[in-house]
Design a protein around this motif. Structure first.
Motif, mmCIF file in Angstrom:
data_model
loop_
_atom_site.group_PDB
_atom_site.id
_atom_site.type_symbol
_atom_site.label_atom_id
_atom_site.label_comp_id
_atom_site.label_asym_id
_atom_site.label_seq_id
_atom_site.Cartn_x
_atom_site.Cartn_y
_atom_site.Cartn_z
ATOM 1 N N ALA C 147 73.303 49.872 -17.505
ATOM 2 C CA ALA C 147 74.056 50.447 -18.625
ATOM 3 C C ALA C 147 74.710 51.784 -18.269
ATOM 4 O O ALA C 147 75.676 52.194 -18.903
ATOM 5 C CB ALA C 147 73.134 50.598 -19.835
ATOM 6 N N HIS C 220 82.592 53.658 -15.166
ATOM 7 C CA HIS C 220 83.781 53.024 -15.725
ATOM 8 C C HIS C 220 84.221 53.670 -17.036
ATOM 9 O O HIS C 220 85.399 53.889 -17.266
ATOM 10 C CB HIS C 220 83.515 51.535 -15.997
ATOM 11 N N GLU C 221 83.249 53.891 -17.911
ATOM 12 C CA GLU C 221 83.597 54.346 -19.259
ATOM 13 C C GLU C 221 82.662 55.473 -19.689
ATOM 14 O O GLU C 221 81.668 55.763 -19.030
ATOM 15 C CB GLU C 221 83.513 53.166 -20.249
ATOM 16 N N LYS C 222 83.025 56.080 -20.793
ATOM 17 C CA LYS C 222 82.265 57.231 -21.294
ATOM 18 C C LYS C 222 80.861 56.843 -21.754
ATOM 19 O O LYS C 222 79.909 57.591 -21.567
ATOM 20 C CB LYS C 222 83.044 57.887 -22.443
ATOM 21 N N HIS C 223 80.734 55.664 -22.357
ATOM 22 C CA HIS C 223 79.408 55.278 -22.843
ATOM 23 C C HIS C 223 78.416 55.152 -21.708
ATOM 24 O O HIS C 223 77.209 55.314 -21.928
ATOM 25 C CB HIS C 223 79.477 53.983 -23.647
ATOM 26 N N ILE C 226 76.886 58.523 -21.403
ATOM 27 C CA ILE C 226 75.980 58.798 -22.525
ATOM 28 C C ILE C 226 74.647 58.091 -22.305
ATOM 29 O O ILE C 226 73.583 58.624 -22.591
ATOM 30 C CB ILE C 226 76.659 58.371 -23.842
ATOM 31 N N GLN C 227 74.718 56.890 -21.757
ATOM 32 C CA GLN C 227 73.482 56.146 -21.475
ATOM 33 C C GLN C 227 72.598 56.885 -20.467
ATOM 34 O O GLN C 227 71.365 56.860 -20.576
ATOM 35 C CB GLN C 227 73.827 54.749 -20.948
ATOM 36 N N CYS C 229 72.300 60.067 -20.148
ATOM 37 C CA CYS C 229 71.611 61.090 -20.942
ATOM 38 C C CYS C 229 70.491 60.462 -21.761
ATOM 39 O O CYS C 229 69.369 60.980 -21.809
ATOM 40 C CB CYS C 229 72.584 61.757 -21.920
ATOM 41 N N ASP C 230 70.812 59.354 -22.421
ATOM 42 C CA ASP C 230 69.816 58.706 -23.277
ATOM 43 C C ASP C 230 68.594 58.282 -22.460
ATOM 44 O O ASP C 230 67.451 58.423 -22.907
ATOM 45 C CB ASP C 230 70.431 57.479 -23.957
ATOM 46 N N PHE C 254 85.726 63.069 -18.482
ATOM 47 C CA PHE C 254 84.496 63.151 -19.267
ATOM 48 C C PHE C 254 83.374 63.363 -18.255
ATOM 49 O O PHE C 254 83.326 62.663 -17.235
ATOM 50 C CB PHE C 254 84.322 61.854 -20.054
#
Lengths: 359, 359, 359, 359
Positions: C147, C220-223, C226-227, C229-230, C254
């Motif tokens: 992820a 690839h992407e911003k999410h 974020i993952q 970090c999560d 980002f």
């Protein structure tokens, strides 16, 4: 059209939500690979006969039971009710309806306590329970979060020949209709019905039934669904992607349909809308609206209309399948679906204008 | 098979990247609505005959010129070269090839200076320029950032009957092949060729040509592409979504194909990969690999293989279209594409197993 | 200010891109846990002394070498050059500069062949190589896609006292400046420099040096960021998140900065922009623009300015750190960074208006 | 500690959800710019004194009323109840509590019918209504969908000195607690309370009150929130980003806090979890858990703890603010928040280990 199911005098059980489905699979190890290794559902418990799976944000014992058996089928559509007393209410309600019921104080599956299963008036095996074992809710276990993570059980979808009959029965049971598909002759092709505050806990799809059309799990975002496709491509099982991904017209959700090793259909679903207000507006779609099933006008594949899973009676035998007598959605949209009008009063459109259709 | 294009003795011009396409549209206002209101490209400049559009992160005057004209067609595939001297190099190179060339010190379009246009050996109108007006790069103008924002011109795609011939010509011109589609008989169906460090600046698709297959713009993320579909649904122009969205096998990009009001095909594309190393591995796909065009095995619609835009000669007349003599990709995959094998040595797979195919 | 590095008469080696970093870690097992289990980099090869890691879309042997050693430091910033001959060119170039060089026909690390390492004029251990072992490019191995997947090595970042001196040296070496940070007194605080067509292959950050500020991998992407970090939250190592996530002003990417077990700083980075045109506009930021380092005005934490990793000479000893004599970016923005003006001519803004600043 | 609010003998009104907030702004045109031009809320209706705004998926007249007035404050926290009769129930309930109530058959705002407003025991202006004008639900109006689209009103957040007192009062009113923050001395710092099936319809934050801490709107995905930050950067109002974006510990939602022109705080929020089961597990966080407010351990800015909006009584005068007597969350975490332990039994951690803290 069959007679309507009578409305009981007893109050309907207070249903909270769809909670789990029990499915029979013919090769447990092969199914485990699909649900655990490919889809990443979390194993709460397993033995040689059954695997109990849950989604990331679930706190009850399971959302899906895979049970080894001789014939692929669905053994139960299980709903959680609001209190222990509502299990009694469910039993009484179905007994008044003249349905066969079976009560088990220790539950039909591991992790679930006092439950009643019924053969409902449409021929489906419904279960109602309150008592259930709480397990670790994995919501913030981002160390376990896969790129295509399934976070909630979202809904069931049932195939039944007579949608208005089924809808009236479920409305009596306390479900409310969020959306439906009709035509100008008054034929209903499908209806979406909810208890929790989403578009549905179950839907009725018009067709030969009783059969199980699909069971749906939710992801957080659209890219999670795309990853599931990408992964199935990488595993060279892209032929198990049946339809999508796409945006539904009905429900507005982003969706994907895939098939498990026994051809049980799984939907992956995300981002429908809040339906919790008592006067939540019902949306009715015209069966000839080419964007109703896919907002982008992509055609529904025929198998999606014709194929579905058998359901079992309380003895574990498949229920006989009764043919739909009303017009079928596939028939009225064939040669049109994916190709028919999307703008009213568009003459050329009426003939179909995706060039692919002409070849 | 036609004779190969001779390799010039003069050095090829040093091409930086595909830079813009000039297309003729038959109703400028209607096209403006599509490219500006629906797709959100940014207008650098416009008059009654032409509109100059650019993507969000572009700093040169335009990536797309819409010019009003009587017949929908492509007037130029324009490449930027590394310096003013390379325009001279391009002119000399094509003159040695015996091609018709036209040099304009003030450019063929607004915003562009000294340029040469040629009728290339494959019949395409190629342009080479260095001098161009810089405009505001809107990269951080998030106040203008739409939900389906197009951020870069990514590539061209050209239909030509003889792919190996076209490929050799473009390799001479300095392009390198990142991926191609072949079969075991040695037929080449398509090739992807790049100058900048992405999978392609242009691709050759085998078919009747010279024709323009599509021009592609990139988004930042996959959800931006999904939004374009959603918006086209909301505008009730879902019939203009031709194919996708999906994941390409070739290039690994997430893609969508849509049609403008004149049926010029636009691809929206995101997340291919870095190809800048001199020994970047070339990927060859088997034409019978059902995941080559769509990683999820979704079928390519026939129109995608058969339809394409005319291209103009330097007088503005459409180039005659020459039929492909080699096998066509559609023909060798029909009844199979979307339905054929994805796993080698899978017998049932060979017969097609998406149930939809059997109806 | 130190004298500028002389410009060699010999041509600079033709550098393709930043390719890998070799870092010394003090506990290899602990570092493996961080880079493999937490970040998901892929192990190409490992032994008791070193681990060779690559990102998903890489086809060369590694992007990161972890080597067990007594002192945490950086052993090499390695660049790939365009051909074997360019390694000779690099050796000659640095010898003309009077730098110590070491040539190894069999490479300094596994998987890499003929290479030269140098102690460059700024004190950094630079390596140049062409010959390298190709390995499986995992681009479409979505079955391995986590992820928070890291897909490419993006860039290095080096701390050096005299940025203009370093910049001129790197420009001689063929790098081009995409962005920089200056003030109205002419002080340069940082510069971003590229060979491949992104914002940078390396950047110079003004400060006590030579030290390594960070090495960056792209998602690839911003999410995906974020993952990460999560997941670090779930693993209760949120204290290893040093800064971000956020949107850079410079580069528009980002970003996220995290610290490995030895305090080597890793950036996770996505979506900067194309810089391949010869006249790509250079962006200069005012050091007093509060959005330069974080587009949302979030403050840079002091450690990000002050902490960095030692670098080694060719004997493996840490290079002495020379203090910066110019103004420091932290000093000129302290009490202001995160709180200073974002709109010119805004008096109240000049005093700082994030309420948090006043407490 | 103040005496608890008595439990009425009358049944509590059956509340469906938080429905809208009415806020007083001091410059309506300036506020319109913020809510409509920056945030993209949809105008249902407006006149010179007030603007009625709704989120994309809303079907009732408004979720936010901006009313021009002399002092920035909150005029109403409005809840929708299940039927017209529940408005009577609400009126009677608060009258039994001895609260001042005001009933208006034609509503307090446009679009809303029969309503009652009360000065509740905590000093907040609560409204209850059922009758409301339905308007176009814009769910599938993707032609209007902005990159940072707000799709639902999610919740309110209220500052009150005595959280246990407020919590007991709201539990009597039918709210259920999903999460709270406590310490080992038994002090409660905050509680999250819901009627609809999300983490909250309102939350109580311990502090000087009654004041309004924030009102929250939901987006579909995380990138929508990032776009709001990016747009505020582009508009050079990054100083109006107060905190975030980040991942909450409590609620697990991805969040952002921004300030409107009157310093009313708005949260943008996405992806909390389903709470509809009667035994939904309550999550209790330790006030010393550094990841409770931000899962990544980023510090809470002091203003977020100290600043909040005044609320009005039924005459439109600001309610006096009563000081909190219990320990404040900011005080017990200062010098620690963002820097304190995240792993139990970690000695060095206890001293704070983000290097930035030491400067």
């Amino acid at each position: 059209m069959t007679d309507f199911v009578p409305t009981p005098t007893l109050p309907a059980p207070d249903i909270v939500r769809c909670a789990y489905m029990e499915i029979v699979v013919t090769d447990l190890a092969r199914s485990r690979q699909f649900y655990v290794d490919v889809l990443g559902l979390h194993v709460t418990e397993e033995d040689e006969n059954a695997i109990y799976l849950r989604s990331l944000e679930e706190f009850i014992h399971h959302n899906l039971v895979l049970r080894q058996g001789p014939v692929a089928a669905v053994a139960a559509f299980a709903y959680r009710v609001k209190s222990p007393a509502e299990v009694d209410a469910a039993e009484a309600y179905y007994q008044e309806l003249g349905c066969r019921t079976e009560r088990r104080r220790n539950g039909f599956t591991k992790g679930v306590g006092d439950s009643v299963r019924v053969e409902d008036p449409l021929g489906f095996p419904y279960e109602f329970f309150y008592d259930v074992q709480h397990v670790e809710r994995l919501t913030q276990r981002y160390d376990l979060y896969s790129a295509g993570e399934l976070v909630r059980l979202d809904h069931f979808n049932q195939v039944t020949p007579d949608v208005p009959r089924g809808r009236a029965y479920l409305e009596d049971l306390g479900f409310r209709v969020s959306e439906d598909i009709k035509d100008s002759d008054g034929v209903t092709y499908a209806a979406w019905m909810h208890r929790k505050q989403t578009v549905h806990d179950t839907a009725l799809t018009g067709g030969d039934g009783p059969r199980m059309h699909h069971v749906a799990f939710a992801t957080h975002e659209k890219h999670n669904i795309i990853q599931i496709c990408d992964k199935m491509g990488a595993l060279r099982i892209s032929d198990r992607i049946e339809r999508g991904p796409g945006r539904h017209g009905v429900s507005n959700a982003f969706y994907l349909y895939i098939l498990d090793p026994d051809d049980h259909r799984i939907e992956i679903y995300t981002q429908d809308y809040y339906t919790g207000d008592p006067d939540n507006p019902t949306v009715t779609w015209d069966v000839h609206d080419n964007q109703r099933r896919d907002w982008w006008g992509n055609a529904v594949v025929p198998s999606w209309y014709t194929e579905a899973s058998l359901v079992l009676d309380l003895d574990g035998n498949p229920q006989p399948v009764i043919a739909r007598e009303d017009k079928s959605e596939m028939a009225v949209t064939v040669g049109a679906d994916g190709f028919s009008y999307t703008r009213k009063d568009d003459d050329t459109a009426a003939e179909g204008f995706k060039l692919g259709a002409q070849l």
